[in-house]
Motif scaffolding. Structure first.
Motif, PDB file in Angstrom:
ATOM      1  N   SER A   1      39.618  38.420  38.004  1.00  0.00           N
ATOM      2  CA  SER A   1      40.473  38.385  38.999  1.00  0.00           C
ATOM      3  C   SER A   1      41.654  39.405  38.532  1.00  0.00           C
ATOM      4  O   SER A   1      42.441  38.477  39.632  1.00  0.00           O
ATOM      5  N   ARG A   2      41.368  39.658  38.370  1.00  0.00           N
ATOM      6  CA  ARG A   2      42.765  40.808  38.243  1.00  0.00           C
ATOM      7  C   ARG A   2      42.920  42.042  38.749  1.00  0.00           C
ATOM      8  O   ARG A   2      41.899  42.536  39.226  1.00  0.00           O
ATOM      9  N   PRO A   3      43.919  41.516  39.238  1.00  0.00           N
ATOM     10  CA  PRO A   3      43.634  42.624  40.730  1.00  0.00           C
ATOM     11  C   PRO A   3      43.593  43.802  40.737  1.00  0.00           C
ATOM     12  O   PRO A   3      43.817  44.640  39.444  1.00  0.00           O
ATOM     13  N   THR A   4      43.304  44.819  41.280  1.00  0.00           N
ATOM     14  CA  THR A   4      43.103  46.075  41.635  1.00  0.00           C
ATOM     15  C   THR A   4      43.816  46.940  42.120  1.00  0.00           C
ATOM     16  O   THR A   4      43.984  46.401  43.462  1.00  0.00           O
ATOM     17  N   PRO A   5      44.042  48.221  42.695  1.00  0.00           N
ATOM     18  CA  PRO A   5      44.511  48.609  43.333  1.00  0.00           C
ATOM     19  C   PRO A   5      43.952  48.671  44.662  1.00  0.00           C
ATOM     20  O   PRO A   5      45.303  48.520  45.551  1.00  0.00           O
ATOM     21  N   ASN A   6      43.328  48.818  44.666  1.00  0.00           N
ATOM     22  CA  ASN A   6      42.443  48.326  46.659  1.00  0.00           C
ATOM     23  C   ASN A   6      41.994  47.307  46.897  1.00  0.00           C
ATOM     24  O   ASN A   6      42.042  47.501  48.308  1.00  0.00           O
ATOM     25  N   THR A   7      42.246  45.982  45.578  1.00  0.00           N
ATOM     26  CA  THR A   7      42.397  44.639  46.327  1.00  0.00           C
ATOM     27  C   THR A   7      43.543  44.334  46.670  1.00  0.00           C
ATOM     28  O   THR A   7      44.185  44.014  48.087  1.00  0.00           O
ATOM     29  N   ILE A   8      44.932  44.589  45.660  1.00  0.00           N
ATOM     30  CA  ILE A   8      46.758  44.870  46.026  1.00  0.00           C
ATOM     31  C   ILE A   8      46.840  44.918  47.924  1.00  0.00           C
ATOM     32  O   ILE A   8      47.314  44.912  48.880  1.00  0.00           O
ATOM     33  N   GLN A   9      45.981  46.577  47.723  1.00  0.00           N
ATOM     34  CA  GLN A   9      46.672  47.083  49.397  1.00  0.00           C
ATOM     35  C   GLN A   9      45.969  46.629  50.430  1.00  0.00           C
ATOM     36  O   GLN A   9      46.043  46.665  51.910  1.00  0.00           O
ATOM     37  N   ALA A  10      44.584  45.588  49.947  1.00  0.00           N
ATOM     38  CA  ALA A  10      43.792  45.396  51.685  1.00  0.00           C
ATOM     39  C   ALA A  10      44.257  43.878  51.749  1.00  0.00           C
ATOM     40  O   ALA A  10      44.438  44.329  52.868  1.00  0.00           O
ATOM     41  N   LEU A  11      44.696  43.448  50.755  1.00  0.00           N
ATOM     42  CA  LEU A  11      45.942  42.130  51.124  1.00  0.00           C
ATOM     43  C   LEU A  11      47.585  42.581  51.599  1.00  0.00           C
ATOM     44  O   LEU A  11      47.420  41.385  52.368  1.00  0.00           O
ATOM     45  N   SER A  12      47.629  43.420  51.459  1.00  0.00           N
ATOM     46  CA  SER A  12      48.637  43.716  52.322  1.00  0.00           C
ATOM     47  C   SER A  12      48.773  44.688  53.742  1.00  0.00           C
ATOM     48  O   SER A  12      49.215  44.393  54.177  1.00  0.00           O
ATOM     49  N   GLN A  13      47.508  44.877  53.781  1.00  0.00           N
ATOM     50  CA  GLN A  13      47.150  45.297  55.888  1.00  0.00           C
ATOM     51  C   GLN A  13      46.989  44.315  55.972  1.00  0.00           C
ATOM     52  O   GLN A  13      46.021  44.652  57.599  1.00  0.00           O
ATOM     53  N   ILE A  14      46.345  43.312  55.774  1.00  0.00           N
ATOM     54  CA  ILE A  14      46.383  41.832  56.570  1.00  0.00           C
ATOM     55  C   ILE A  14      47.046  41.039  56.529  1.00  0.00           C
ATOM     56  O   ILE A  14      47.498  40.357  56.021  1.00  0.00           O
TER      57      ILE A  14
END
Length: 327
Positions: A1-14
């Motif tokens: 469940s540790r955030p990755t740069p990609n998950t952080i970016q994705a959830l900032s886009q929606i």
């Protein structure tokens, strides 16, 4: 469940809140935590809501302690379903596999009927629908796995009902203009569950290892969770299909020998490898979101140590070796 740069970016886009239906399963709790932690890291104030029957109350407490709202709900109860709040983002993880043999009517209701109810409830939402590589036919080892263009060929009623899930979802998505992703996963692994654990335990206990299904694909559960969240950013109508698995074509024989080396054991094999297997090719998702971050060798090390240390597991064999589709 540790955030990755990609998950952080994705959830900032929606935009908007996120609801995870079926959060109480094997992957749901870690996916919910990843969504919450990634949203926080992105500086996005978002409700992450987990919906489940919560037959184990301690899971509900665990999720709420992680900042995730929980709603107990039997999704087949139309009144309870209609009472759920509307949210812009939905991840649908509900499904029935193990124990489906002998309970075929319930399996079809859970796997095929319910998705239609969900789209009717959330017609304006982005929906990532968890599906399975079981919808594909067995493919020769030399072909490198089924792509999203491979025509389905489900074996057995469980796999047929999963294809039913996809078809019903797509029908109502087209009717309502719902944006979606059909997320064909096989197989997620972690230390407490998965094909690697199944093989490692047999090596450690010196039990027979069936080679009939001689090759598999796996993906670290954290990477699978990350792909599912990132898939929200590419939801479309009609829904797009994405395979999700690791890049390796893994020999069960080779895998058992890897565990045996780490454990000081000798693997005991029965039967011979068949020339085909249930295999996915996930190049499309790698092109969109990159390769998985946790390599296979690392997972093998983790699982081997976990088993040798006698750590707790979910005690749910994957039955990956089943070739007749009866789970």
């Amino acid at each position: 469940s540790r955030p990755t740069p990609n998950t952080i970016q994705a959830l900032s886009q929606i935009d908007g809140d996120l609801m995870i239906l079926g959060v109480g399963g094997k992957m749901g709790p870690t996916l919910a935590k990843l969504a919450k932690r990634s949203s926080d890291a992105a500086g996005i104030k978002r409700r992450v809501i987990g919906v489940s029957r919560f037959s184990h109350p301690e899971l509900r407490e665990e999720l709420e302690n992680a900042g995730i709202e929980t709603i107990p709900c039997d999704l087949l109860d139309e009144q309870a379903l209609s009472a759920l709040p509307q949210v812009p983002n939905v991840i649908y993880m509900v499904g029935m596999k193990f124990g489906s043999t002998g309970k075929e009517p319930l399996t079809w209701v859970m796997n095929s009927f319910l998705p239609g109810m969900i789209v009717k409830k959330f017609p304006q939402s982005r929906i990532v629908l968890f599906s399975s590589g079981n919808v594909y036919p067995f493919t020769p080892i030399l072909y490198g796995g089924c792509t999203e263009e491979t025509p389905p060929g489900p074996i057995g009623e469980y796999a047929q009902s999963v294809l039913g899930r996809e078809r019903i979802f797509e029908h109502f998505a087209r009717q309502f203009g719902t944006r979606g992703v059909i997320f064909r996963l096989n197989y997620a692994v972690e230390m407490r569950y998965g094909i690697l654990l199944d093989v490692a335990e047999k090596v450690w206990k010196e039990e027979k290892i069936d080679l009939s299904m001689g090759h598999v694909n796996v993906i670290w559960q954290g990477d699978a969770n990350a792909y599912a969240l990132q898939a929200l950013t590419v939801a479309s109508n009609p829904p797009r299909v994405l395979n999700a698995t690791g890049p390796e074509l893994i020999s069960i024989r080779w895998l058992a020998e890897q565990f045996a080396q780490r454990m000081g054991k000798t693997p005991f094999f029965v039967h011979q490898e068949e020339p085909d297997a249930l295999l996915n090719n996930a190049q499309r998702i790698y092109k969109l979101f990159g390769y998985p971050q946790v390599p296979l060798g690392q997972i093998i090390d983790w699982v081997a140590q976990w088993v040798m240390d006698d750590k707790p597991t979910l005690s749910k064999p994957t039955k990956y070796q089943v070739r007749n589709g009866r789970f």
